[in-house]
Design a protein around this motif. Structure first.
Motif, PDB file in Angstrom:
ATOM      1  N   VAL A  20       0.843  -1.195   0.000  1.00 48.40           N
ATOM      2  CA  VAL A  20       0.000   0.000   0.000  1.00 48.40           C
ATOM      3  C   VAL A  20       0.881   1.249   0.000  1.00 48.40           C
ATOM      4  CG1 VAL A  20      -1.688   1.327   1.298  1.00 48.40           C
ATOM      5  CG2 VAL A  20      -1.937  -1.139   1.108  1.00 48.40           C
ATOM      6  N   ILE A  21       1.996   1.189   0.742  1.00 49.82           N
ATOM      7  CA  ILE A  21       2.887   2.357   0.771  1.00 49.82           C
ATOM      8  C   ILE A  21       3.524   2.605  -0.587  1.00 49.82           C
ATOM      9  CG2 ILE A  21       5.073   3.191   1.699  1.00 49.82           C
ATOM     10  CD1 ILE A  21       4.213   2.072   4.355  1.00 49.82           C
ATOM     11  N   ASN A  22       4.053   1.522  -1.190  1.00 47.05           N
ATOM     12  CA  ASN A  22       4.569   1.678  -2.552  1.00 47.05           C
ATOM     13  C   ASN A  22       3.487   2.211  -3.464  1.00 47.05           C
ATOM     14  OD1 ASN A  22       7.161   0.874  -2.071  1.00 47.05           O
ATOM     15  ND2 ASN A  22       6.772  -1.277  -2.520  1.00 47.05           N
ATOM     16  N   GLY A  23       2.274   1.672  -3.276  1.00 40.36           N
ATOM     17  CA  GLY A  23       1.149   2.107  -4.094  1.00 40.36           C
ATOM     18  C   GLY A  23       0.867   3.582  -3.921  1.00 40.36           C
ATOM     19  N   ALA A  24       1.028   4.078  -2.676  1.00 41.47           N
ATOM     20  CA  ALA A  24       0.803   5.508  -2.434  1.00 41.47           C
ATOM     21  C   ALA A  24       1.801   6.340  -3.241  1.00 41.47           C
ATOM     22  CB  ALA A  24       0.942   5.813  -0.947  1.00 41.47           C
ATOM     23  N   PHE A  25       3.054   5.865  -3.308  1.00 38.35           N
ATOM     24  CA  PHE A  25       4.043   6.587  -4.117  1.00 38.35           C
ATOM     25  C   PHE A  25       3.708   6.495  -5.604  1.00 38.35           C
ATOM     26  CE2 PHE A  25       6.635   6.057  -0.255  1.00 38.35           C
ATOM     27  CZ  PHE A  25       6.972   7.377  -0.078  1.00 38.35           C
ATOM     28  N   TYR A  26       3.329   5.305  -6.056  1.00 41.04           N
ATOM     29  CA  TYR A  26       2.919   5.176  -7.463  1.00 41.04           C
ATOM     30  C   TYR A  26       1.787   6.141  -7.759  1.00 41.04           C
ATOM     31  CZ  TYR A  26       5.449   0.707  -7.358  1.00 41.04           C
ATOM     32  OH  TYR A  26       6.404  -0.262  -7.217  1.00 41.04           O
ATOM     33  N   ALA A  27       0.834   6.218  -6.817  1.00 41.71           N
ATOM     34  CA  ALA A  27      -0.342   7.058  -7.037  1.00 41.71           C
ATOM     35  C   ALA A  27       0.075   8.529  -7.153  1.00 41.71           C
ATOM     36  CB  ALA A  27      -1.341   6.869  -5.901  1.00 41.71           C
ATOM     37  N   LEU A  28       0.913   8.985  -6.206  1.00 44.94           N
ATOM     38  CA  LEU A  28       1.345  10.391  -6.244  1.00 44.94           C
ATOM     39  C   LEU A  28       2.083  10.712  -7.544  1.00 44.94           C
ATOM     40  CD1 LEU A  28       2.696  11.250  -2.681  1.00 44.94           C
ATOM     41  CD2 LEU A  28       0.824  12.357  -3.896  1.00 44.94           C
ATOM     42  N   LEU A  29       2.972   9.798  -7.934  1.00 43.74           N
ATOM     43  CA  LEU A  29       3.777  10.069  -9.125  1.00 43.74           C
ATOM     44  C   LEU A  29       2.946   9.992 -10.396  1.00 43.74           C
ATOM     45  CD1 LEU A  29       7.051   8.219  -8.126  1.00 43.74           C
ATOM     46  CD2 LEU A  29       6.724  10.659  -8.371  1.00 43.74           C
ATOM     47  N   SER A  30       2.070   8.974 -10.497  1.00 43.76           N
ATOM     48  CA  SER A  30       1.292   8.880 -11.732  1.00 43.76           C
ATOM     49  C   SER A  30       0.260   9.995 -11.783  1.00 43.76           C
ATOM     50  CB  SER A  30       0.640   7.499 -11.876  1.00 43.76           C
ATOM     51  OG  SER A  30      -0.250   7.258 -10.831  1.00 43.76           O
ATOM     52  N   LEU A  31      -0.163  10.467 -10.606  1.00 43.82           N
ATOM     53  CA  LEU A  31      -1.057  11.629 -10.576  1.00 43.82           C
ATOM     54  C   LEU A  31      -0.369  12.852 -11.176  1.00 43.82           C
ATOM     55  CD1 LEU A  31      -3.732  12.818  -9.519  1.00 43.82           C
ATOM     56  CD2 LEU A  31      -2.581  13.294  -7.387  1.00 43.82           C
ATOM     57  N   GLY A  32       0.867  13.092 -10.750  1.00 44.35           N
ATOM     58  CA  GLY A  32       1.620  14.228 -11.294  1.00 44.35           C
ATOM     59  C   GLY A  32       1.806  14.102 -12.794  1.00 44.35           C
ATOM     60  N   LEU A  33       2.133  12.885 -13.259  1.00 44.68           N
ATOM     61  CA  LEU A  33       2.283  12.662 -14.700  1.00 44.68           C
ATOM     62  C   LEU A  33       0.981  12.960 -15.430  1.00 44.68           C
ATOM     63  CD1 LEU A  33       4.343   9.354 -14.994  1.00 44.68           C
ATOM     64  CD2 LEU A  33       5.048  11.631 -15.655  1.00 44.68           C
ATOM     65  N   VAL A 156      -1.343  10.850   4.373  1.00 48.24           N
ATOM     66  CA  VAL A 156      -1.074  12.137   3.743  1.00 48.24           C
ATOM     67  C   VAL A 156      -1.078  12.018   2.215  1.00 48.24           C
ATOM     68  CG1 VAL A 156       1.444  12.131   3.637  1.00 48.24           C
ATOM     69  CG2 VAL A 156       0.252  14.255   4.054  1.00 48.24           C
ATOM     70  N   ALA A 157      -0.595  10.879   1.704  1.00 44.72           N
ATOM     71  CA  ALA A 157      -0.611  10.692   0.250  1.00 44.72           C
ATOM     72  C   ALA A 157      -2.053  10.664  -0.260  1.00 44.72           C
ATOM     73  CB  ALA A 157       0.118   9.407  -0.130  1.00 44.72           C
ATOM     74  N   LEU A 158      -2.902   9.946   0.464  1.00 48.47           N
ATOM     75  CA  LEU A 158      -4.297   9.880   0.030  1.00 48.47           C
ATOM     76  C   LEU A 158      -4.950  11.252   0.094  1.00 48.47           C
ATOM     77  CD1 LEU A 158      -5.576   6.485   1.475  1.00 48.47           C
ATOM     78  CD2 LEU A 158      -5.028   7.106  -0.877  1.00 48.47           C
ATOM     79  N   LEU A 159      -4.626  12.019   1.159  1.00 54.56           N
ATOM     80  CA  LEU A 159      -5.193  13.362   1.286  1.00 54.56           C
ATOM     81  C   LEU A 159      -4.779  14.248   0.111  1.00 54.56           C
ATOM     82  CD1 LEU A 159      -4.967  14.244   5.085  1.00 54.56           C
ATOM     83  CD2 LEU A 159      -7.016  13.931   3.681  1.00 54.56           C
ATOM     84  N   VAL A 160      -3.475  14.197  -0.228  1.00 54.31           N
ATOM     85  CA  VAL A 160      -2.993  15.019  -1.331  1.00 54.31           C
ATOM     86  C   VAL A 160      -3.654  14.598  -2.643  1.00 54.31           C
ATOM     87  CG1 VAL A 160      -0.972  15.523  -2.745  1.00 54.31           C
ATOM     88  CG2 VAL A 160      -0.828  15.660  -0.268  1.00 54.31           C
ATOM     89  N   THR A 252      -5.347   3.040  -9.685  1.00 58.55           N
ATOM     90  CA  THR A 252      -4.425   2.079 -10.289  1.00 58.55           C
ATOM     91  C   THR A 252      -3.122   2.018  -9.511  1.00 58.55           C
ATOM     92  OG1 THR A 252      -5.320   2.871 -12.379  1.00 58.55           O
ATOM     93  CG2 THR A 252      -3.543   1.292 -12.493  1.00 58.55           C
ATOM     94  N   GLY A 253      -2.624   3.188  -9.100  1.00 58.44           N
ATOM     95  CA  GLY A 253      -1.377   3.221  -8.343  1.00 58.44           C
ATOM     96  C   GLY A 253      -1.453   2.364  -7.092  1.00 58.44           C
ATOM     97  N   LEU A 254      -2.489   2.583  -6.301  1.00 59.45           N
ATOM     98  CA  LEU A 254      -2.648   1.805  -5.061  1.00 59.45           C
ATOM     99  C   LEU A 254      -2.807   0.320  -5.364  1.00 59.45           C
ATOM    100  CD1 LEU A 254      -4.999   4.177  -3.057  1.00 59.45           C
ATOM    101  CD2 LEU A 254      -2.648   3.551  -2.499  1.00 59.45           C
ATOM    102  N   LEU A 255      -3.637   0.037  -6.357  1.00 63.26           N
ATOM    103  CA  LEU A 255      -3.911  -1.354  -6.713  1.00 63.26           C
ATOM    104  C   LEU A 255      -2.630  -2.087  -7.101  1.00 63.26           C
ATOM    105  CD1 LEU A 255      -6.472  -3.098  -7.092  1.00 63.26           C
ATOM    106  CD2 LEU A 255      -6.346  -2.567  -9.522  1.00 63.26           C
ATOM    107  N   MET A 256      -1.788  -1.417  -7.907  1.00 64.13           N
ATOM    108  CA  MET A 256      -0.564  -2.071  -8.361  1.00 64.13           C
ATOM    109  C   MET A 256       0.404  -2.280  -7.191  1.00 64.13           C
ATOM    110  SD  MET A 256      -0.903  -2.913 -11.352  1.00 64.13           S
ATOM    111  CE  MET A 256      -2.679  -2.929 -11.363  1.00 64.13           C
TER     112      MET A 256
END
Lengths: 295, 332
Positions: A20-33, A156-160, A252-256
């Motif tokens: 889930v933590i890795n997923g949070a990073f994927y989510a933040l980064l793919s969101l920015g992309l 915090v990742a989910l909030l952002v 998708t980020g969280l799921l992956m």
């Protein structure tokens, strides 16, 4: 000890948490992309390098000036975001009317340049960054141990992510953004400063990457090469989700992340590759991705 | 009417003449270059030249996609590495596999992989295509790191060069050089034939205006797929030969940096020109060599990044493209 499918519960949940933590990073980064892609129609290849910059700035500011984590959480993304605006203004803008492939190549060059310079200064072995004392320790949930910092990262990742989604889908500024994606010339005709909007959008996407970098600083090894391989995983995540929606990128980020975590439990050798395999399967079944709209 | 048609045929004749003159000029340039390549090992170190030729073939293969079909693959390292590792594995494991068999097998493996990549990616365009090829290539990288027969992080060492057709000892660098040169010329001429053929014209049409090519009734995806598979096969050939030359297959060949490097070579030499990728490969290989000798050895990545940025900003036609523009402006 309780077992599920031949795996101790604590191990299973531990890996799930990491996932889930890795997923949070994927989510933040793919969101920015996705945000950058929306208005500029380019894939920001420098995203990984800018994520790394966020983490590195945090560490360097702490070592040199004793700037603490909480200040870094705001200042580092801001600094890196300004840097992003400069990249947009001085480089990307000059080839905005060319084929989008060139912008991709340009940002790739930027990534090589940043990474190359910083590798010479800081090496590749990784810098230490101690997490703030508030986060030391954790809570025992009965079936697993949850370190406070990891919980904080997820929240915090989910909030952002939610905040970004809200801003883009529900506010006036967001409506400009979405309109700019549809037809930027018409927007310009309505008297909206599109070039400024483009700069700010790029800067905002970069800020998201740098913010992820600050979050990563206490738990991952901070080095100039930390963004490179991560970015390719995030690309795969973006392809799986499709560029259709902001929410899609986050889900998708969280799921992956979770799928990767589960693979680590049941078939560790495949954990590095599983997201790419999912990508192949998704592409064969739904070429435009899970949430993609374009044909 | 009469006067007009006479005028038209005159124009046609002069166009034909012009074209013939252009062809002759091109032939002259090619012959001069060929002569240079033939005598080069007398002046320069053959292994260095072979490295350039391998990367030149790699870039020529890549340019068939980017320059002539308009597809940016960010995963071509996968084909280079697949060719290289297949050849390396066969040559070092089986004593009765000859060098040319190993190279053919490596090329075939890369071609098959190209078919698989192509089937997955070909329906997507532009940056999506780039991202997907990149991700697929990463999959190949992970496979090569973990598979039991690749030597993991260390790669494969001590691949025997063997004998060509069982006769010529390839341990001799000069013999090896002419063998590599022959393979390079085969790949280069193949791409030249493809690009100038009716099939190549359709590829160009797809590059310039895909919807129109579709509306003219061409099965665009099939044309692109064929180009992709050929490009992958030639990239695999380059990898196979590279393994034989250096007697090793390393993970560097599979890393996404390599995919970026071949893009840089093609871009800096000139996309969409035949000679461009060759010039670009020579430029980048030489630059890396010169830098690695001096005080800037650690700055190679940063410098390549800077060159990338400059090329994209100010120099998109590349070396050969700019020369062609200059000649056109000043000679006609």
């Amino acid at each position: 000890m309780t077992m599920i499918l031949g795996v101790p519960v604590a191990v299973l949940f531990g890996q799930l948490l990491l996932g889930v933590i890795n997923g949070a990073f994927y989510a933040l980064l793919s969101l920015g992309l996705a945000v950058i892609f929306g208005l500029l129609k380019i894939i920001n290849f420098a995203h990984g390098a800018l994520y790394m910059l966020g983490a590195l700035v945090t560490v360097v500011m702490f070592d040199a000036f004793g700037v603490n984590y909480w200040v870094s959480l705001f200042v580092a993304p801001l600094l890196v975001g300004c840097f992003g605006v400069l990249i947009e203004y001085f480089l990307l803008r000059r080839i905005a009317h060319e084929d989008h492939i060139y912008s991709l190549l340009l940002t790739f060059g930027v990534a090589l340049l940043i990474q190359g310079i910083l590798t010479n200064i800081y090496g590749v072995s990784g810098l230490r960054y101690s997490m703030p004392d508030v986060f030391s320790g954790g809570v025992n949930l009965g079936f697993m141990f949850l370190p406070y910092y990891r919980a904080w990262v997820i929240v915090v990742a989910l909030l952002v992510c939610f905040g970004t989604w809200f801003m883009i889908e529900k506010t006036k500024l967001g409506s400009y953004l979405r309109a700019g994606t549809e037809d930027s010339q018409l927007m310009q005709g309505f008297g909206i400063n599109v070039p400024l909007l483009v700069s700010l959008t790029y800067g905002f996407g970069v800020m998201l990457a740098a913010f992820a970098g600050v979050l990563a600083a206490p738990i991952y090894s901070v080095s100039p090469v930390m963004g490179g391989n991560l970015l390719i995983v995030v690309f795969a995540v973006v392809v799986i989700g499709g560029m259709g929606s902001i929410a899609g990128a986050v889900i998708t980020g969280l799921l992956m992340g979770v799928i990767e975590g589960l693979t680590k439990v049941f078939y560790p050798e495949g954990s590095a590759a599983v997201i790419f395999l999912v990508m192949v399967v998704v592409l064969l079944i739904r070429p435009s991705g899970l949430f993609g709209k374009e044909a | 009417m009469m006067a007009e048609s006479a005028n038209a045929s005159e124009i046609r004749a002069s166009i034909v003449q012009q074209r013939k003159a252009d062809d002759r000029k091109k032939l002259m340039v090619n012959l001069v270059l060929l002569a240079l390549l033939l005598v080069a090992p007398a002046v320069l170190y053959p292994v260095f030249l072979m490295k350039i030729l391998c990367f030149a073939l790699f870039a020529v293969a890549f340019n068939l996609l980017l320059g002539f079909t308009g597809l940016l693959s960010f995963g071509h390292a996968a084909f280079l590495a697949t060719g290289g590792y297949t050849t390396g594995y066969l040559l070092s494991t089986y004593a009765n596999v000859t060098t040319e068999m190993g190279i053919i097998a490596g090329t075939a493996a890369a071609t098959l992989l190209g078919l698989f990549f192509g089937l997955v990616t070909i329906r997507r365009q532009g940056i999506y295509f780039a991202m997907i090829t990149l991700a697929l290539a990463q999959l190949v990288f992970f496979f090569l790191v973990q598979a039991p027969f690749t030597g993991g992080e260390d790669g494969m060492h001590g691949v025997p060069r063997g004998y060509l057709f069982g006769l010529i000892d390839l341990q001799n660098n000069t013999a090896m050089y002419y063998f590599v040169l022959a393979i390079f010329l085969f790949g280069y001429i193949l791409v030249q034939r493809i690009v100038t053929s009716p099939y190549g014209q359709i590829l160009k049409a797809i590059k310039q205006n895909e919807p129109r090519a579709v509306s003219l009734g061409y099965n665009v995806n099939q044309y692109k797929l064929i180009a992709f598979v050929i490009s992958a096969g030639l990239a695999g050939l380059a990898g196979s030969v590279k393994t034989v030359v250096f007697q090793l297959a390393s993970l560097n060949d599979a890393h996404w940096h390599m995919s970026g490097e071949v893009i840089l070579m093609t871009l800096i030499g000139g996309t969409g020109t035949l000679l461009g990728p060759v010039v670009g490969a020579a430029f980048v290989v030489n630059l890396e060599y010169q830098l690695s000798q001096g005080a800037l050895a650690d700055w190679v990545d940063a410098i390549l990044g800077g060159i990338f940025i400059l090329t994209v900003l100010a120099f998109r036609s590349g070396i050969v493209g700019e020369i062609q523009k200059f000649l056109k402006k000043n000679l006609h």
